[in-house]
Design a protein around this motif. Structure first.
Motif, PDB file in Angstrom:
ATOM      1  N   ALA A 257       0.751  -1.237   0.020  1.00  0.00           N
ATOM      2  CA  ALA A 257      -0.007   0.183  -0.147  1.00  0.00           C
ATOM      3  C   ALA A 257       0.874   1.294  -0.010  1.00  0.00           C
ATOM      4  O   ALA A 257       1.961   1.151   0.581  1.00  0.00           O
ATOM      5  N   THR A 258       0.457   2.400  -0.790  1.00  0.00           N
ATOM      6  CA  THR A 258       1.189   3.557  -1.022  1.00  0.00           C
ATOM      7  C   THR A 258       0.138   4.799  -0.512  1.00  0.00           C
ATOM      8  O   THR A 258      -1.061   4.841  -1.040  1.00  0.00           O
ATOM      9  N   TYR A 259       0.615   5.421   0.498  1.00  0.00           N
ATOM     10  CA  TYR A 259      -0.252   6.535   0.628  1.00  0.00           C
ATOM     11  C   TYR A 259       0.483   8.241   0.549  1.00  0.00           C
ATOM     12  O   TYR A 259       1.702   8.236   0.927  1.00  0.00           O
ATOM     13  N   PHE A 260      -0.256   8.872  -0.473  1.00  0.00           N
ATOM     14  CA  PHE A 260       0.415  10.110  -0.881  1.00  0.00           C
ATOM     15  C   PHE A 260       0.096  11.274   0.081  1.00  0.00           C
ATOM     16  O   PHE A 260      -1.176  11.566   0.028  1.00  0.00           O
ATOM     17  N   ILE A 261       0.853  11.496   1.032  1.00  0.00           N
ATOM     18  CA  ILE A 261       0.844  12.462   1.772  1.00  0.00           C
ATOM     19  C   ILE A 261       0.308  13.988   0.973  1.00  0.00           C
ATOM     20  O   ILE A 261      -0.451  14.935   1.494  1.00  0.00           O
ATOM     21  N   THR A 262       1.193  14.255   0.047  1.00  0.00           N
ATOM     22  CA  THR A 262       0.890  15.111  -1.128  1.00  0.00           C
ATOM     23  C   THR A 262       0.807  14.429  -2.312  1.00  0.00           C
ATOM     24  O   THR A 262       1.369  13.144  -2.581  1.00  0.00           O
ATOM     25  N   SER A 263       0.703  15.258  -3.438  1.00  0.00           N
ATOM     26  CA  SER A 263       0.710  14.614  -4.761  1.00  0.00           C
ATOM     27  C   SER A 263       2.238  14.142  -5.293  1.00  0.00           C
ATOM     28  O   SER A 263       2.320  13.276  -6.057  1.00  0.00           O
ATOM     29  N   HIS A 264       3.120  14.864  -4.416  1.00  0.00           N
ATOM     30  CA  HIS A 264       4.654  14.465  -4.850  1.00  0.00           C
ATOM     31  C   HIS A 264       5.394  13.787  -3.704  1.00  0.00           C
ATOM     32  O   HIS A 264       6.419  13.124  -4.088  1.00  0.00           O
ATOM     33  N   LEU A 265       4.659  13.438  -2.703  1.00  0.00           N
ATOM     34  CA  LEU A 265       5.281  12.402  -1.493  1.00  0.00           C
ATOM     35  C   LEU A 265       4.431  11.422  -0.853  1.00  0.00           C
ATOM     36  O   LEU A 265       3.187  11.688  -0.665  1.00  0.00           O
ATOM     37  N   GLY A 266       4.963  10.029  -0.917  1.00  0.00           N
ATOM     38  CA  GLY A 266       4.081   9.091  -0.366  1.00  0.00           C
ATOM     39  C   GLY A 266       4.900   8.356   0.571  1.00  0.00           C
ATOM     40  O   GLY A 266       5.971   7.989   0.282  1.00  0.00           O
TER      41      GLY A 266
END
Length: 757
Positions: A257-266
Motif C-alpha cells: 500500500a502507498t499513501y500519498f501525503i501530497t501529490s509529490h510525496l508518499g
C-alpha cells in the motif's frame, strides 16, 4: 513521519507472523517481487498485459542489494505505448552473487531479457505476451541461453473519479518454461542453447525447468489518487515435478500500500511473497524540462525478521521517468492532423491550382477534399470551387451536377445560396433565360439577405437588358452598389439602357459613376475606357459638345484597350466635324495600318475619304471612299460561316458532354494510381474538346460584334457610295484639276451607330 513509518512497519510485521509462512519451492526464478509489481512499469514480468495501462513512454532503472553488496539484482525497463491499443516493453534483469571470492571460475550470474507486448482488446480489457531470454553463468561450469513465454490478461472494470481505478490481472508466468541444464564438469564445455519445455519436465530431463506460476493480481487507486493498494496471489510451480523435490504447488501472496501525503510525496509498506515486511517512501516531480514525470522509490527491510537467512538488511531503490506525449495527445495530434491539418493542406493545394487556372487539376483536388474528408469544415467550399473549376472550363453539365449534389449534401451550409446562384448563372450562360429567372425568384424568396442577392440581381438585369426590357433592367441593376464586383458592369449596362431610352442625363450619370471609381483590375480599367467612349458619344451628339467629347476620347490612351480603336475613330470624327483634317488623319491611319481586320477599318477609310475631299484631293478621296464602300458592302462573318461553325460545334458537343461526365466521375474518386492513370488518359481528350469550345466561343464573340456592326456597315457603305459618286462627278467635270473647293459633306453630329459596337 517517524510515527507513520513505525506504524506501517508494525502492521506489516504483525501480518507476516499471522498470515505468512515462507514457502519452499525449488528452482524459483525471480519470484521475489522487489521490482515486478502489478500496476507498475515492470508489471510485464508479473503479467505482460499490465503495461497496457502505461500512458506514455516510461524508463525505469533500479537495483536491489543486501547491505554487504554480496547479492544484488539490477534492472532496466522501457515501455512504449503506440496508438490507443498497443504497448511494447522491454526489461533487462541481472542477478549476481559472490559465493566464493577465491574461486577462479567467477561468480554466479543470470541475465534475463524480457520483451513484452500488450494489446487492448477493449478499453477495459487487455491481453499480453512476454518472450524471455535467460543467460546463465554458474561459476563458469554452466553457461547457456534458454527462453520462456508468459501470457497475461488485464481487466479494468472500474475507472472513474468517484470509485477510483481497479485493475485485475491473471497471468501464466513461464507457460513455456526455461530449462537450466545440468552443471558440466569442465568449464570448457562451451556455451549452448537449451530448448524450453511446456508442462511437466519428465524423468529424463538433464537439469531442471523454471516453475510455471499462476499469478492473480489486484491493483486499486482511489481517494483522489492518494491511496494505492496492490495485492498478488501466486500459485507457484503448478506443473510440479516430484523428481525436483520440494512440496506440491505452493501458494504465495504479497500485498502493498502507498499513501500519498501530497501529490509529490508518499509512504509505502509491503508484505512480500517471501514473507517479510518492507517499508519505504516515494517522491516525484512533474513537468521538469525533458521529463513529464520523475519519481524515486526507496524500500528497506531485514529478511531475518522471521527466520535467519543471514542476508540481513535489504534495500531497493528505483528511478522512474516518463516523457513524450501521452496516448491521448498522440491520438489527438493524429486526429487533428487527419481532420484539420491534412484537409487544410489539401484544400490550400487545390486553391493554388484554381488560382493558377489549372482548372482540371483543381477540380480533382477539390473532389479529393470532398471524398477523403467529408467532415472537414471547408468541404462545402471545396464543392463550390469544384463546381467553379468545371464552370471555368465551360463544363457546364459537370458544374451543374456538382452544385445540385452539394445542395443535397450540405443543406445547412451557408454556401447553399451560392450553389443556387451558380445554377442560375449557368442557365444564363447557356441562354436559358426563362429557367434562369425561375431560379432568380427562388433566390429572392428564400435568400433575400444573402451575399449572392446582388449577383443574382445583376444576372437578372442583364437578362432583362438582352430581352430589350430596359426599364426592368435598370431597376434591377440600380441596387448594385460600389464595392460589388459587378458594379462597373451594372453601371455600364444601365448607361446603355438609358441611352436606348434617350434619357441622356441618366446615361451620363451611369457612365460617370464608373469614372468616379478606382479600378481594381484590368477588366474594370477597360470598362472605364468604354464609359469614356460612350460618354463622349453622348456629348458629340450635342450642339456644343464636341470639345468635351474629344477630351473624353483622348483619355483612352492604351493601344491595347479593346476600346482604343473606337476612341481613335471617334476622335477623328471630332476633328473632322470642326474641319481639322490634319489632326484627324493620324487616328484613322493608325487603325488602317495596325488593325486591318477591325470592324471599324471601313469607317476609317470613309473618314480618310472625307478628309481628302475636304482638302481637295479628289482622286485620293475617290480611292479611299471606294475602299470603304468595298469593305462595308459584305458582312465580316457570313451566314454560311455561322452555320458551318454551329454544325461543327453541335457535332463536338456530344463528345464534350461525355468528357464532362467522365471528368466529374474521376473528381469524385481518391487519387489512386489507377485513377491517376485514367485522369492522364482523359486529359488530352479534354484539352482537345476545350480548345474547340474556346474557338467556338471566340467565334461567337466575333459574330456578336459583326451583327452589332451591321447597321453601321450599311451606313458606311451608303455614305461612301454617295460621296464617291459626287467625287467621281467632280473629277469627270474637271479631270485635270489638282484639287477642289472644300465643301460641306453633310451632318457629322450623330455617332449613334457607334453605340452598337
Amino acid at each position: 513521519m517517524k510515527h507513520i513509518l513505525l506504524s506501517i512497519a508494525l502492521v506489516f510485521s504483525s501480518a507476516s507472523y499471522l498470515f505468512a509462512s515462507p514457502s519452499y519451492s525449488p528452482n524459483k526464478y525471480q519470484q521475489n517481487d522487489w521490482f515486478g509489481e502489478f500496476g507498475g512499469t515492470t508489471s510485464m514480468y508479473v503479467n505482460p498485459a499490465g503495461i497496457a495501462e502505461n500512458d506514455q513512454m516510461e524508463l525505469t532503472g533500479g537495483f536491489f542489494s543486501t547491505i554487504s553488496g554480496a547479492a544484488m539484482q539490477e534492472y532496466l525497463s522501457f515501455v512504449y505505448p503506440f496508438g490507443y491499443n498497443h504497448t511494447w516493453g522491454i526489461t533487462l534483469f541481472e542477478n549476481g552473487a559472490v559465493v566464493d571470492a577465491n574461486s577462479s571460475n567467477g561468480d554466479y550470474m543470470e541475465i534475463a531479457a524480457i520483451a513484452g507486448y500488450a494489446y487492448r482488446v477493449f478499453h477495459w480489457l487487455a491481453v499480453g505476451v512476454n518472450v524471455s531470454f535467460l543467460h546463465v553463468d554458474q561459476f563458469g561450469y554452466n553457461t547457456q541461453l534458454t527462453n520462456g513465454v508468459d501470457l497475461g490478461l488485464s481487466w479494468n472494470p472500474v475507472n472513474n473519479s468517484k470509485l477510483g481505478h481497479i485493475q485485475v490481472g491473471v497471468a501464466l508466468q513461464n507457460l513455456v518454461r526455461p530449462v537450466i541444464a545440468g552443471v558440466g564438469s569442465d568449464p570448457s564445455d562451451g556455451y549452448g542453447y537449451v530448448v524450453p519445455i511446456v508442462g511437466k519436465a519428465g524423468d529424463d530431463l538433464d537439469g531442471y525447468a523454471i516453475p510455471t506460476n499462476l499469478n492473480l493480481s489486484l491493483f486499486y487507486r482511489g481517494f483522489n489518487r492518494s491511496l494505492e493498494v496492490k495485492g498478488e496471489v501466486s500459485f507457484v510451480d503448478i506443473f510440479h515435478d516430484k523428481i525436483e523435490g520440494g512440496e506440491d504447488m505452493m501458494l504465495e501472496f504479497g500485498v502493498s500500500a502507498t499513501y500519498f501525503i501530497t501529490s509529490h510525496l508518499g509512504v509505502k509498506g509491503r508484505l512480500t511473497k517471501e514473507g517479510y515486511p518492507v517499508v519505504g517512501a516515494t517522491i516525484n516531480v512533474k513537468d521538469v524540462n525533458f521529463f513529464r514525470y520523475l519519481g524515486l522509490d526507496l524500500e528497506m527491510s531485514h529478511d531475518d525478521l522471521i527466520e535467519k537467512k543471514n542476508r540481513g538488511f535489504l534495500w531497493n531503490v528505483r528511478a522512474t521517468a516518463r516523457f513524450g506525449d501521452t496516448r491521448e495527445e498522440k491520438i489527438g495530434e493524429d486526429r487533428y492532423r487527419r481532420l484539420k491539418i491534412e484537409p487544410e493542406n489539401d484544400y490550400r493545394a487545390a486553391m493554388r491550382l484554381y488560382l493558377n487556372r489549372d482548372f482540371i487539376a483543381a477540380s480533382y483536388a477539390f473532389g479529393k477534399v470532398q471524398t477523403k474528408y467529408p467532415t472537414f469544415h471547408l468541404v462545402d467550399q471545396a464543392a463550390f470551387y469544384k463546381g467553379k473549376s468545371f464552370e471555368n472550363m465551360r463544363m457546364h453539365l459537370a458544374a451543374q451536377k456538382v452544385y445540385q449534389d452539394a445542395i443535397k449534401r450540405y443543406p445547412h451550409s451557408d454556401q447553399v445560396p451560392k450553389y443556387h446562384f451558380q445554377l442560375m448563372n449557368i442557365d444564363y450562360k447557356e441562354g436559358r433565360y426563362g429557367e434562369a429567372m425561375v431560379k432568380y425568384q427562388f433566390i429572392v424568396q428564400n435568400y433575400p439577405r444573402s451575399d449572392v442577392k446582388p449577383d443574382a440581381d445583376y444576372i437578372a438585369g442583364q437578362i432583362k437588358f438582352e430581352q430589350g426590357q430596359n426599364k426592368d433592367a435598370i431597376e434591377l441593376l440600380n441596387s448594385i452598389l460600389p464595392g460589388n464586383a459587378n458594379y462597373f458592369y451594372a453601371r455600364y449596362t444601365m448607361g446603355i439602357a438609358y441611352s436606348r431610352l434617350e434619357q441622356w442625363e441618366e446615361a451620363k450619370g451611369s457612365f460617370g459613376d464608373i469614372l468616379d471609381q478606382q479600378p481594381a483590375n484590368q477588366s474594370e480599367k477597360d470598362l472605364q475606357d468604354a464609359a469614356k467612349v460612350k460618354l463622349g458619344h453622348i456629348h458629340f451628339a450635342e450642339p456644343e459638345g464636341t470639345p468635351e467629347a474629344a477630351k473624353l476620347y483622348g483619355q483612352v490612351t492604351n493601344v491595347n484597350s479593346p476600346f482604343y480603336e473606337e476612341a481613335a475613330l471617334a476622335l477623328a470624327w471630332s476633328f473632322l466635324k470642326v474641319r481639322k483634317t490634319k489632326e484627324a488623319r493620324p487616328f484613322t491611319t493608325w487603325i488602317i495600318r495596325n488593325r486591318p481586320n477591325s470592324y471599324l477599318v471601313s469607317e476609317a477609310y470613309l473618314v480618310e475619304g472625307y478628309c481628302d475631299y475636304m482638302e481637295g484631293q479628289l482622286r485620293r478621296a475617290d480611292a479611299n471612299l471606294k475602299k470603304a464602300e468595298q469593305l462595308a458592302k459584305n458582312p465580316s462573318i457570313t451566314k454560311a460561316q455561322k452555320d458551318s461553325a454551329k454544325v461543327k460545334y453541335d457535332g463536338m458537343k456530344e463528345n464534350f458532354d461525355s468528357v464532362q461526365v467522365r471528368a466529374l466521375d474521376l473528381a469524385r474518386q481518391l487519387p489512386t494510381p489507377r485513377v491517376e492513370q485514367k485522369r492522364a488518359q482523359l486529359r488530352p481528350e479534354y484539352e482537345r474538346a476545350n480548345r474547340e469550345i474556346e474557338t467556338f466561343a471566340e467565334f461567337q464573340q466575333r459574330v456578336i460584334q459583326s451583327d452589332r456592326f451591321d447597321a453601321s456597315r450599311q451606313r458606311v457603305a451608303l455614305d461612301a457610295g454617295l460621296t464617291a459618286a459626287v467625287v467621281a462627278q467632280k473629277i469627270a467635270q474637271n479631270p485635270s484639276a489638282a484639287g477642289g473647293a472644300v465643301e460641306d459633306i453633310g451632318d457629322l453630329g450623330d455617332l449613334d451607330d457607334l453605340d452598337d459596337l
